[in-house]
Design an enzyme around this catalytic site. Structure first.
Site, PDB file in Angstrom:
ATOM      1  N   LYS A  69       0.831  -1.212   0.000  1.00  0.00           N
ATOM      2  CA  LYS A  69       0.000   0.000   0.000  1.00  0.00           C
ATOM      3  C   LYS A  69       0.864   1.260   0.000  1.00  0.00           C
ATOM      4  CE  LYS A  69      -4.081  -2.035   2.071  1.00  0.00           C
ATOM      5  NZ  LYS A  69      -5.039  -2.060   3.163  1.00  0.00           N
ATOM      6  N   LYS A  71      -8.262 -10.609 -11.316  1.00  0.00           N
ATOM      7  CA  LYS A  71      -9.397 -10.791 -10.395  1.00  0.00           C
ATOM      8  C   LYS A  71     -10.321  -9.584 -10.488  1.00  0.00           C
ATOM      9  CE  LYS A  71      -9.268 -11.750  -5.867  1.00  0.00           C
ATOM     10  NZ  LYS A  71      -8.692 -11.992  -4.546  1.00  0.00           N
ATOM     11  N   LYS A  74     -12.366  -3.470  -7.535  1.00  0.00           N
ATOM     12  CA  LYS A  74     -12.612  -2.037  -7.761  1.00  0.00           C
ATOM     13  C   LYS A  74     -11.389  -1.375  -8.376  1.00  0.00           C
ATOM     14  CE  LYS A  74     -16.622  -1.093  -5.881  1.00  0.00           C
ATOM     15  NZ  LYS A  74     -17.743  -0.629  -6.645  1.00  0.00           N
TER      16      LYS A  74
END
Length: 337
Positions: free
Chosen positions: A116, A199, A202
């Site tokens: 992240k 996959k 969003k």
């Protein structure tokens, strides 16, 4: 109310607007099943959401929205405890104790932080993002959870939770239950309808490749009908050679409970058009009531808020007891009322 069922705890981020088919089949549907066999605690993790910048009004709306969709999907406040993380201040309080037990190197090794932080640039990554796995530890230990439903990629977080629980118990005396990962049964991995190599998500999917459960049913049907397949016309499951068709078969099988061999037989000699038309109908039948139920909750925020307040009250009854024990063991002076 004591329960002899094993206790599970899980959380979902309030950051996404509509749930998509991947979220639902990968996690939420499992939650609905687990509330029958377990003493289940489910929360909308708004404290975790603010580890990255959020628009305050959107965060508030999305928190209600996530709760409304959980209820619409079949999470039942009579059968489980559903609440918003920030409504139970004990999460942050136990989080601080766990921060003080965690080694800096230990926290640095958490792979999700690296991923992240790399996405938003190390300079912009917050201390909250760095320590969020430790807040997650507190989330779990606060409820003395026996099991935590996780995907394989979250196993590292459960290991950290067990390490810190053992460290606390070793130093201060038996206090916390050591949770086990409840690795979700082979959940169907759902792929992007336009790019079945990735996959459905969003962040990675194209708008046409993502099935949002709150889309207009005709939009959903259109996306299914324009899903990528291949030049061959045979309907069979072969993830490597026919990823698009295999993805459609997986979605169909997962939503209807039909076996993939059964579907292959059903569509023998028929083209992709027949499969897509039928799957579009299955999807519309599934999303229509889900959208209606979500909308009912969103149109009645008072009822929704009161359900969440009751859930927070049930959660706090457990959390406050655990926190009091932890404070006592660590040697924090109890406040006199």
């Amino acid at each position: 109310m004591a329960s002899n069922k094993p206790r599970v705890l899980s959380g979902i981020q309030p950051t996404s607007g509509s749930f998509h088919l991947g979220n639902y089949l990968g996690a939420v549907r499992q939650w609905v099943a687990l509330q029958e066999s377990h003493d289940a605690f489910y929360m909308v993790v708004d404290l975790h959401a603010i580890t990255v910048p959020q628009d305050p009004a959107e965060l508030k709306a999305n928190t209600r929205f996530a709760a409304a969709q959980l209820l619409a999907a079949g999470v039942d406040p009579e059968r489980c405890t559903l609440f918003v993380q920030s409504h139970v201040p004990e999460h942050a309080q136990l989080g601080w104790i766990m921060n003080c037990l965690t080694g800096f190197g230990e926290a640095s090794r958490m792979t999700q932080f690296k991923d992240k932080a790399a996405k938003q640039g190390a300079e912009r990554a917050t201390v909250g993002l760095f320590t969020y796995p430790i807040l997650q530890v507190a989330d779990i230990l606060l409820y003395q959870a026996d099991q935590v439903p996780v995907g394989e990629d979250q196993r590292q977080h459960i290991e950290l939770t067990r390490d810190l629980a053992e460290r606390f118990n070793g130093r201060f005396g038996q206090t916390f239950t050591l949770p086990a990962p409840y690795i979700l049964k082979e959940t169907a991995k759902i792929y992007d309808l336009q790019d079945p190599a990735i996959k459905m998500s969003k962040s990675a999917s194209t708008p046409k490749g993502l099935i949002n459960l709150l889309d207009e049913p005709k939009t959903t049907a259109k996306k299914v009908k324009s899903a990528v397949t291949d030049t061959d016309t045979v309907i069979r499951y072969d993830a490597e050679k026919k990823p698009g068709v295999s993805n459609l078969l997986t979605i169909y099988a997962t939503l209807t409970g039909a076996g993939i061999p059964e579907l292959e037989q059903k569509y023998e000699g028929k083209g992709y058009g027949a499969l897509k038309t039928d799957l579009a109908e299955v999807m519309v039948e599934f999303v229509t009531p889900f959208r209606e139920r979500t909308q009912q909750y969103m149109d009645d925020p008072e009822t929704l808020d009161s359900l969440l307040a009751k859930g927070a009250e049930k959660a706090r009854a457990v959390a406050a007891e655990t926190l009091a024990q932890a404070y006592e063991k660590v040697g924090l002076l109890p406040a006199k009322h």
